[in-house]
Enzyme design. Structure first.
Site, PDB file in Angstrom:
ATOM      1  N   ARG A 223      17.307  -0.949 -34.351  1.00  0.00           N
ATOM      2  CA  ARG A 223      17.469  -1.675 -33.102  1.00  0.00           C
ATOM      3  C   ARG A 223      18.911  -1.495 -32.644  1.00  0.00           C
ATOM      4  O   ARG A 223      19.825  -1.494 -33.478  1.00  0.00           O
ATOM      5  CB  ARG A 223      17.197  -3.176 -33.281  1.00  0.00           C
ATOM      6  CG  ARG A 223      15.734  -3.538 -33.423  1.00  0.00           C
ATOM      7  CD  ARG A 223      15.006  -3.456 -32.078  1.00  0.00           C
ATOM      8  NE  ARG A 223      13.630  -3.926 -32.162  1.00  0.00           N
ATOM      9  CZ  ARG A 223      12.552  -3.157 -32.312  1.00  0.00           C
ATOM     10  NH1 ARG A 223      12.683  -1.848 -32.399  1.00  0.00           N
ATOM     11  NH2 ARG A 223      11.350  -3.687 -32.348  1.00  0.00           N
ATOM     12  N   GLU A 252      18.603  -1.284 -23.587  1.00  0.00           N
ATOM     13  CA  GLU A 252      17.671  -0.232 -23.144  1.00  0.00           C
ATOM     14  C   GLU A 252      17.006  -0.615 -21.825  1.00  0.00           C
ATOM     15  O   GLU A 252      16.696  -1.786 -21.627  1.00  0.00           O
ATOM     16  CB  GLU A 252      16.614  -0.018 -24.239  1.00  0.00           C
ATOM     17  CG  GLU A 252      17.245   0.481 -25.523  1.00  0.00           C
ATOM     18  CD  GLU A 252      16.267   0.538 -26.694  1.00  0.00           C
ATOM     19  OE1 GLU A 252      15.065   0.329 -26.485  1.00  0.00           O
ATOM     20  OE2 GLU A 252      16.721   0.777 -27.807  1.00  0.00           O
ATOM     21  N   HIS A 270      14.312   5.838 -27.515  1.00  0.00           N
ATOM     22  CA  HIS A 270      13.476   4.933 -28.322  1.00  0.00           C
ATOM     23  C   HIS A 270      12.065   5.511 -28.518  1.00  0.00           C
ATOM     24  O   HIS A 270      11.069   4.921 -28.097  1.00  0.00           O
ATOM     25  CB  HIS A 270      13.400   3.534 -27.682  1.00  0.00           C
ATOM     26  CG  HIS A 270      13.054   2.459 -28.679  1.00  0.00           C
ATOM     27  ND1 HIS A 270      13.457   1.156 -28.559  1.00  0.00           N
ATOM     28  CD2 HIS A 270      12.324   2.506 -29.823  1.00  0.00           C
ATOM     29  CE1 HIS A 270      12.996   0.436 -29.582  1.00  0.00           C
ATOM     30  NE2 HIS A 270      12.301   1.244 -30.362  1.00  0.00           N
TER      31      HIS A 270
HETATM   32  O1  A2R Z   1      17.760  -7.654 -46.860  1.00  0.00           O
HETATM   33  P1  A2R Z   1      16.394  -7.552 -47.465  1.00  0.00           P
HETATM   34  O2  A2R Z   1      16.431  -7.572 -48.960  1.00  0.00           O
HETATM   35  O3  A2R Z   1      15.422  -8.517 -46.837  1.00  0.00           O
HETATM   36  O4  A2R Z   1      15.865  -6.053 -47.103  1.00  0.00           O
HETATM   37  C1  A2R Z   1      15.372  -5.710 -45.813  1.00  0.00           C
HETATM   38  C2  A2R Z   1      16.454  -5.089 -44.958  1.00  0.00           C
HETATM   39  N1  A2R Z   1      17.283  -6.101 -44.268  1.00  0.00           N
HETATM   40  C3  A2R Z   1      18.617  -6.151 -44.359  1.00  0.00           C
HETATM   41  N2  A2R Z   1      19.485  -5.380 -45.013  1.00  0.00           N
HETATM   42  C4  A2R Z   1      20.797  -5.711 -44.926  1.00  0.00           C
HETATM   43  N3  A2R Z   1      21.263  -6.762 -44.212  1.00  0.00           N
HETATM   44  C5  A2R Z   1      20.410  -7.579 -43.545  1.00  0.00           C
HETATM   45  N4  A2R Z   1      20.875  -8.626 -42.841  1.00  0.00           N
HETATM   46  C6  A2R Z   1      19.008  -7.279 -43.600  1.00  0.00           C
HETATM   47  N5  A2R Z   1      17.897  -7.851 -43.068  1.00  0.00           N
HETATM   48  C7  A2R Z   1      16.855  -7.116 -43.500  1.00  0.00           C
HETATM   49  O5  A2R Z   1      15.725  -4.319 -43.994  1.00  0.00           O
HETATM   50  C8  A2R Z   1      14.382  -4.560 -45.923  1.00  0.00           C
HETATM   51  O6  A2R Z   1      14.767  -3.661 -46.943  1.00  0.00           O
HETATM   52  C9  A2R Z   1      14.507  -3.848 -44.581  1.00  0.00           C
HETATM   53  C10 A2R Z   1      13.354  -4.150 -43.633  1.00  0.00           C
HETATM   54  O7  A2R Z   1      12.193  -3.627 -44.173  1.00  0.00           O
HETATM   55  P2  A2R Z   1      10.724  -3.967 -43.596  1.00  0.00           P
HETATM   56  O8  A2R Z   1      10.626  -5.427 -43.320  1.00  0.00           O
HETATM   57  O9  A2R Z   1       9.734  -3.325 -44.524  1.00  0.00           O
HETATM   58  O10 A2R Z   1      10.705  -3.284 -42.185  1.00  0.00           O
HETATM   59  P3  A2R Z   1      10.268  -1.782 -41.776  1.00  0.00           P
HETATM   60  O11 A2R Z   1       8.814  -1.709 -41.608  1.00  0.00           O
HETATM   61  O12 A2R Z   1      10.919  -0.808 -42.681  1.00  0.00           O
HETATM   62  O13 A2R Z   1      10.915  -1.718 -40.304  1.00  0.00           O
HETATM   63  C11 A2R Z   1      12.321  -1.927 -40.119  1.00  0.00           C
HETATM   64  C12 A2R Z   1      12.692  -2.008 -38.656  1.00  0.00           C
HETATM   65  C13 A2R Z   1      11.797  -2.841 -37.758  1.00  0.00           C
HETATM   66  O14 A2R Z   1      12.037  -4.209 -37.870  1.00  0.00           O
HETATM   67  C14 A2R Z   1      12.136  -2.329 -36.378  1.00  0.00           C
HETATM   68  O15 A2R Z   1      13.210  -3.043 -35.829  1.00  0.00           O
HETATM   69  C15 A2R Z   1      12.602  -0.903 -36.652  1.00  0.00           C
HETATM   70  O16 A2R Z   1      12.595  -0.742 -38.067  1.00  0.00           O
HETATM   71  O17 A2R Z   1      11.718   0.013 -36.061  1.00  0.00           O
END
Ligand code: A2R
Length: 307
Positions: A223, A252, A270
């Protein structure tokens, strides 16, 4: 934003659809609002408490996208409204694009295409030499579904992979790094694939970019909000950061002129999940969630906060 042409027929087959009526005809919207039971949203949609307050019969907000940072999930939960999204089906496409952007930026593919098209190969000779991608050090910020798909592809390029997340994972073989700055400092390429929203806003700031350094490449397929875009422009202009390949932006579809003017960036509009097959799968899942809710069945893919 216009509804996906792949989603629209699926919805019209079963539901009465009011396509962005609240924007086009507020008076007509007021008349139908009490009967609206579902919202079909995109990953870029903004659905706040104010809109939900006008929809007393609302049961579900179905997002066609994995990111749902534009939805006020707490407000939805407080009203008993479930929020759904479309995870997993787009992992391949977003990961493919991430590798494509890494290759495009390091091998100057866009400039090379122009070099041939504009006759400069014949007139001026070969291009300046580019940077090798294979074997370089990749830092992945976010190691969820898509981050892991990116890592698997990077291994095929003999890249070393490390990552930063808030919580270290026990189910991946890559080293966890304690902060974004430390990850950037030990990476040639830093790829951002966290969710958007307040928790990750400007996670990639001037300090992270300086740590990535004058030879470093920043890739963002997550994002626009995760990267401090003003700091990015400064870092690229000053040479503090080597290059960037970006599929997402802060505002965007508006991309700052200063960013567009830089030769060391590759920019895409995007398109992370924008293939026919993946958008078809996303539309099917988004419609399936709406159908399940209408039939009083369990939705297929609720967001984690609503499970
Ligand atoms: O931080 P964790 O342990 O919850 O790991 C998640 C990580 N994450 C972060 N890492 C560092 N700092 C943060 N503040 C933080 N918040 C979240 O991002 C986890 O490893 C990853 C998200 O993985 P998923 O929920 O499986 O999302 P996915 O399907 O990989 O998609 C990621 C994003 C979407 O939300 C759209 O915005 C974009 O890709 O297309």
């Amino acid at each position: 934003m216009r509804m996906s042409p792949l989603l629209e027929p699926l919805l019209r087959a079963q539901f009465t659809v009011h396509d962005r009526l609240h924007e086009s005809d507020p008076a007509a919207f007021e008349a139908v609002a009490p009967r609206i039971r579902g919202i079909a949203a995109s990953g870029e949609s903004r659905v706040g408490a104010e809109l939900m307050d006008r929809l007393p019969a609302l049961e579900i907000i179905s997002v066609m996208g994995v990111g749902y940072d534009g939805i006020d999930v707490a407000a939805a939960k407080a009203r008993g409204v479930v929020v759904t999204h479309t995870p997993d089906v787009l992992n391949d496409d977003v990961a493919d694009l991430a590798l494509g952007l890494m290759l495009a930026a390091s091998r100057q593919l866009v400039a090379a295409d122009r070099h041939v098209r504009e006759g400069r190969w014949a007139a001026q000779g070969p291009m300046p030499l580019a940077r090798k991608l294979s074997g370089s050090r990749l830092g992945i910020l976010g190691m969820g579904r898509i981050g892991q798909a990116i890592a698997r592809r990077a291994l095929a390029f003999d890249m070393t992979v490390a990552y930063h997340t808030r919580t270290a994972r026990t189910d991946v073989p890559y080293p966890h790094v304690a902060s974004a700055v430390e990850l950037a400092a030990q990476s040639d390429v830093l790829c951002v694939i966290t969710p958007g929203g307040a928790a990750t806003r400007h996670l990639v700031n001037a300090e992270v970019m300086a740590a990535l350094g004058p030879q470093g490449l920043l890739v963002n397929v997550a994002r626009g909000s995760v990267v401090d875009e003003a700091a990015l422009i400064e870092a690229l202009e000053s040479g503090a950061l080597g290059g960037a390949a970006l599929d997402v932006f802060a505002d965007e579809p508006n991309v700052p002129e200063r960013l567009r003017a830089l030769p060391q960036v590759v920019l895409t509009p995007h398109i992370g999940s924008a293939t026919n097959s993946t958008r078809g799968a996303m539309a099917g899942l988004a419609a399936g969630n709406l159908r399940a809710k209408a039939a009083r069945e369990a939705v297929v893919t609720a967001v984690p906060e609503c499970r």
